[in-house]
Scaffold this active site. Structure first.
Site, PDB file in Angstrom:
ATOM      1  N   ARG A 163       0.882  -1.373   0.102  1.00 23.24           N
ATOM      2  CA  ARG A 163       0.059  -0.121  -0.106  1.00 23.24           C
ATOM      3  C   ARG A 163       0.869   1.318  -0.124  1.00 23.24           C
ATOM      4  O   ARG A 163       1.050   1.807  -0.955  1.00 23.24           O
ATOM      5  CB  ARG A 163      -0.801   0.069   1.043  1.00 23.24           C
ATOM      6  CG  ARG A 163      -2.296   0.965   1.237  1.00 23.24           C
ATOM      7  CD  ARG A 163      -1.789   2.380   1.397  1.00 23.24           C
ATOM      8  NE  ARG A 163      -1.212   2.688   2.737  1.00 23.24           N
ATOM      9  CZ  ARG A 163      -0.800   3.592   3.297  1.00 23.24           C
ATOM     10  NH1 ARG A 163      -0.645   4.779   2.632  1.00 23.24           N
ATOM     11  NH2 ARG A 163      -0.334   3.690   4.753  1.00 23.24           N
ATOM     12  N   ASP A 164       1.450   1.742   1.264  1.00 24.20           N
ATOM     13  CA  ASP A 164       2.376   2.675   1.416  1.00 24.20           C
ATOM     14  C   ASP A 164       3.692   2.561   0.406  1.00 24.20           C
ATOM     15  O   ASP A 164       4.026   3.567  -0.281  1.00 24.20           O
ATOM     16  CB  ASP A 164       2.885   2.701   2.642  1.00 24.20           C
ATOM     17  CG  ASP A 164       3.436   4.140   3.029  1.00 24.20           C
ATOM     18  OD1 ASP A 164       3.741   5.021   2.157  1.00 24.20           O
ATOM     19  OD2 ASP A 164       3.298   4.528   4.153  1.00 24.20           O
ATOM     20  N   HIS A 177       4.251   4.499  12.950  1.00 22.42           N
ATOM     21  CA  HIS A 177       4.500   4.476  11.745  1.00 22.42           C
ATOM     22  C   HIS A 177       5.772   5.454  11.396  1.00 22.42           C
ATOM     23  O   HIS A 177       5.393   6.395  11.229  1.00 22.42           O
ATOM     24  CB  HIS A 177       3.276   4.712  10.699  1.00 22.42           C
ATOM     25  CG  HIS A 177       3.443   4.437   9.378  1.00 22.42           C
ATOM     26  ND1 HIS A 177       2.837   3.511   8.622  1.00 22.42           N
ATOM     27  CD2 HIS A 177       4.261   5.266   8.331  1.00 22.42           C
ATOM     28  CE1 HIS A 177       3.068   3.894   7.336  1.00 22.42           C
ATOM     29  NE2 HIS A 177       4.001   5.051   7.256  1.00 22.42           N
ATOM     30  N   HIS A 191       8.766   6.939   9.256  1.00 24.48           N
ATOM     31  CA  HIS A 191       9.708   7.059   7.698  1.00 24.48           C
ATOM     32  C   HIS A 191      11.175   7.462   7.938  1.00 24.48           C
ATOM     33  O   HIS A 191      11.397   8.068   8.994  1.00 24.48           O
ATOM     34  CB  HIS A 191       8.826   8.003   6.776  1.00 24.48           C
ATOM     35  CG  HIS A 191       7.815   7.601   6.124  1.00 24.48           C
ATOM     36  ND1 HIS A 191       7.495   7.249   4.749  1.00 24.48           N
ATOM     37  CD2 HIS A 191       6.612   7.225   6.777  1.00 24.48           C
ATOM     38  CE1 HIS A 191       6.539   6.974   4.701  1.00 24.48           C
ATOM     39  NE2 HIS A 191       5.840   6.888   5.784  1.00 24.48           N
ATOM     40  N   CYS A 202       4.556   9.391   1.046  1.00 21.42           N
ATOM     41  CA  CYS A 202       3.062   9.949   0.507  1.00 21.42           C
ATOM     42  C   CYS A 202       3.329  11.190  -0.548  1.00 21.42           C
ATOM     43  O   CYS A 202       4.157  11.734  -0.631  1.00 21.42           O
ATOM     44  CB  CYS A 202       2.526  10.894   1.962  1.00 21.42           C
ATOM     45  SG  CYS A 202       1.135  11.666   1.568  1.00 21.42           S
ATOM     46  N   ASN A 230       9.659   4.244   3.907  1.00 21.34           N
ATOM     47  CA  ASN A 230       9.304   3.769   5.389  1.00 21.34           C
ATOM     48  C   ASN A 230      10.527   3.057   5.849  1.00 21.34           C
ATOM     49  O   ASN A 230      11.293   2.919   5.125  1.00 21.34           O
ATOM     50  CB  ASN A 230       8.354   2.714   5.495  1.00 21.34           C
ATOM     51  CG  ASN A 230       6.698   3.146   5.150  1.00 21.34           C
ATOM     52  OD1 ASN A 230       6.164   3.620   5.884  1.00 21.34           O
ATOM     53  ND2 ASN A 230       6.566   3.085   3.797  1.00 21.34           N
TER      54      ASN A 230
END
Length: 314
Positions: free
Chosen positions: A18-19, A210, A212, A243, A252
């Site tokens: 996803r990310d 979460h 990065h 993002c 990440n």
């Protein structure tokens, strides 16, 4: 011997599909996405944010969300969740078997406008509708708080603002909340302070993190969170992610780097590092690059043949 105060076990949620994929311009074939999810499951990944049910025009890379979920939803031993921006996205997710939806909320109006085209309070109204939908359909709704430590548009995010939004989540019955350092602006002291205060103020909440690695502090921030008792973290193999609506956002924390650090400090993850590293290399091959994985470059430490003397350089 003095030891750091650390948990014995940590749960990682893999977010690469996803990310990790959302900002990629080159189309990643659905077959490749499905194959990589299988490899991650075989490596011992037990939780995954598998995709996002957003409008295809917003994130073209995830327009195959339904097909991907339909093809992996029966994999054993892995809990799948999906990011959803609104009730329509939640309905799409539920229609193909997703049992946990993750809500999107920014800690600043500027990032919220860039990311979801609405203010924070307008986003809360959408989340209220998602929470009601989740209750009605017997599924779980969890929440994220993007740019929780710092916003690329507004700078430092005050703890009071984070507290206000955590309280809003809890009032909607959403108890599991992830604080996201979306553009890598957090530092270990801030992470330690924020989680310490939030856990004290909101004992009913279950927090996760979460991070990065935009400025190289992700592992240090994990360590700070661990010392506040945080035991759930998002990560992405090969360090992919970022993002698309936040300037300067990069990957990440790499799952393999995090598993290695945790293992070396005696913390269990249930993940096979050898298999995971092979999957990371495969992910890099499919995508065409990595996001800054240290282990992917250096490998797992191994003993070399003992030298008989110094080898002179020519």
């Amino acid at each position: 011997m003095n030891r750091m105060r650390l948990p014995k076990k940590v749960r990682l949620c893999e977010v690469s599909t996803r990310d990790g994929f959302q900002a990629e311009d080159k189309w990643i074939a659905t077959d490749d996405k499905v194959r990589l999810i299988h490899l991650l499951q075989e490596a011992g990944i037990s939780a995954m944010e598998v995709t996002s049910f957003v409008h295809p025009l917003a994130i073209p890379q995830l327009k195959d969300a339904e097909e991907v979920v339909e093809r992996v939803r029966d994999l054993p031993g892995i809990a799948l969740r999906a990011l959803v921006p609104n009730v329509r996205g939640a309905a799409r997710a539920v229609s193909v078997g997703i049992r946990e939806v993750k809500c999107i909320l920014s800690a600043s109006d500027a990032h919220s406008l860039a990311n979801t085209n609405c203010t924070v309070d307008e986003a809360l109204a959408k989340i209220r509708a998602i929470a009601e939908f989740a209750i009605k359909n017997g599924i779980k709704a969890s929440g994220s708080l993007s740019v929780a430590f710092g916003c690329p548009y507004e700078g430092h995010v005050p703890l009071a603002q984070v507290e206000r939004l955590i309280r809003a989540y809890l009032e909607l019955g959403i108890l599991e909340i992830t604080l996201a350092d979306t553009t890598g602006m957090a530092n270990p002291q801030q992470v330690f302070a924020y989680f310490g205060e939030l856990k004290s103020l909101f004992p009913a909440a279950v927090f996760s993190a979460h991070f990065h690695n935009t400025r190289g502090l992700a592992q240090a921030n994990v360590l700070a969170a661990l010392q506040q008792g945080i035991t759930e973290f998002d990560s992405s193999v090969a360090g992919l992610g970022g993002c698309p609506y936040a300037p300067g956002a990069s990957g990440n924390i790499a799952t393999e780097d995090l598993v290695y650090m945790l293992s070396e400090t005696g913390i269990e993850t249930g993940i096979d590092l050898e298999k995971l590293l092979k999957t990371s290399a495969e992910m890099k091959e499919v995508v065409g690059h990595d996001g800054g994985s240290f282990l992917l470059q250096a490998g797992i430490p191994r003993k070399h043949d003992r030298p008989t003397g110094q080898i002179k350089r020519k």
